[in-house]
Structures are given as C-alpha cells and as structure tokens.
Design an enzyme around this catalytic site. Structure first.
Site, PDB file in Angstrom:
ATOM      1  N   GLY A  61      -6.228  -8.787   0.855  1.00 45.72           N
ATOM      2  CA  GLY A  61      -6.036  -7.833  -0.228  1.00 45.72           C
ATOM      3  C   GLY A  61      -4.584  -7.654  -0.624  1.00 45.72           C
ATOM      4  O   GLY A  61      -3.702  -8.392  -0.185  1.00 45.72           O
ATOM      5  N   CYS A  84      -4.419  -2.368  -5.318  1.00 47.73           N
ATOM      6  CA  CYS A  84      -5.181  -3.625  -5.271  1.00 47.73           C
ATOM      7  C   CYS A  84      -4.880  -4.521  -6.468  1.00 47.73           C
ATOM      8  O   CYS A  84      -5.687  -5.386  -6.829  1.00 47.73           O
ATOM      9  CB  CYS A  84      -6.667  -3.363  -5.158  1.00 47.73           C
ATOM     10  SG  CYS A  84      -7.104  -2.469  -3.652  1.00 47.73           S
TER      11      CYS A  84
END
Length: 233
Positions: free
Chosen positions: A87, A196
C-alpha cells in the site's frame, strides 16, 4: 504487548483457534511492528498460535511499499514510518481501531487475493452490524461508504468516503499488519497525506456518519464478523 487476551473458542468447545489481544492506551508503532514480526516468526515455526491484536496508535503516518513521496503533503506534522506492508501512505491515531492479523495461510489457503478479499469481507460484515453499507472499488484499496448527501466530484462521480484501510505483509505465508477502521479519529489528521494515493474522495468515521459507536462496540462486532469471514479463510 501488555495484552488483554481473549481467545476465540471453537463451536465444539475444543482449544482456541485464534488468540485475541487487546492493548489499552496507545501503542508505539515500532513496538507494534517488532511484536508482530516476532509473533509471525513464532507462528511459522510452530511455536505460537494465530492472533488478532487490537490497538490504537499515537498520531503518525506510515508509508507502504508503494508510497509516493509527493503524497506526503505535510511531512513535519506527525512522525513518519516506512513500513514493509503493501500500500501507500496511511494515517493511524487515537480513535482508530487497528487490527493486526497474524494468521497462518499454510493452515488456511495460500492465496493472497483470496485473503485480501476475506479481510474486505470482514470489514464489510463488521460495518453491517451498524447498518453501514461498506463497499470495495476496483483500483481503490480499502472499504468505502457512499455519501449521496455530499456534492459529487467535478466530473460528476458520486462522492464516496473511505472508512477502513487494509495493508498486509506475508512472510513464510504468515500474515502481519492488517486493517484499520475509523471509529472517531480526528479526520483533519488525514490532511497531511493523500490517503492511499487517492484524490477527490474523502475520509469518514463511524461517528462522522452519525453513529455513537464506541471502541468496545466495534471490537465485539469485529469478533462476531471474524467467525463468519476469516475463521477459515
């Protein structure tokens, strides 16, 4: 871990399948990573059982293996930790429940995509206990909530806010890191990053959605939903 241990029992009354550990107060990030890695190694060696660790961190940002420097928009705001989970950038802090999952996929199913899908299903089932419809989106990591009461994006796309994040690491097919769900964090703390790597959409929490949910309420829902979605994933 300064743990409060609460085992999950099998329905047939046999030995616990997964150990649940709840740490009171705030747990430092580096301490948590060291404890997770040690537990994962012990699980892989057959010297410890699987565990789910529930905790809260002090305010901080973490950079996953795909993090882009430009997405850290306020690097001086909180400590920043580079981490080996998948991520990009994410925020952790008080009012956010972090659930670190140390599970042995050797005993379950050696399928990373299926495991991530099971984590998503776990979050969605947990949110459903509070009548929240959590959804996943192609190309967007985590779990999202539709916000039809908010103006759409400039291109007309309906507004959606992120309520939960996922980031895992596997070593010898044992997982560590895990998920986070926003109960009542200071949502302005997300302003120092592009969460993100996703722009346009925002971030929300259970309390921001108008639900007076406590951390204990969420923990009970996590335990119930785990049995349905991850106990044998």
């Amino acid at each position: 871990m300064a743990p409060i241990v609460q085992p999950v029992l099998r329905l047939d009354g046999a030995e616990p399948l997964v150990e649940w550990i709840t740490s009171p107060g705030l747990t430092g990030y580096e301490t948590a990573v060291a404890e997770m890695e040690a537990r994962a190694e012990a699980i892989a060696a057959g010297m410890a059982g699987e565990a789910v660790w529930l905790l809260e961190h002090p305010p901080l940002y973490t950079a996953g293996t795909s993090a882009k420097p430009a997405d850290l928009t306020d690097p001086e705001r909180f400590p920043v930790f580079e981490t080996n989970r998948g991520g990009q950038y994410t925020y952790h802090g008080p009012g956010q429940r972090v659930a670190y999952v140390m599970l042995d996929l050797n005993r379950r199913r050696r399928d990373i995509r299926a495991f991530v899908a099971a984590l998503e299903a776990w979050i969605i089932a947990t949110l459903a206990e509070f009548n929240i419809r959590g959804e996943v989106r192609e190309g967007r990591v985590g779990v999202w909530v539709a916000r039809p009461e908010k103006p759409p994006l400039p291109d007309g796309t309906p507004r959606e806010d992120k309520i939960a994040a996922i980031g895992i690491r596997l070593r010898k097919w044992v997982s560590f890191h895990g998920i986070s769900i926003n109960v009542d964090p200071d949502l302005s703390h997300f302003d120092g990053i592009v969460p993100c790597g996703i722009t346009g959409h925002g971030v929300t929490s259970l309390v921001d959605l108008g639900l007076p949910v406590t951390m204990d309420d969420l923990d009970l829902a996590l335990r119930r939903s785990f049995a349905k979605t991850l106990s044998a994933a």
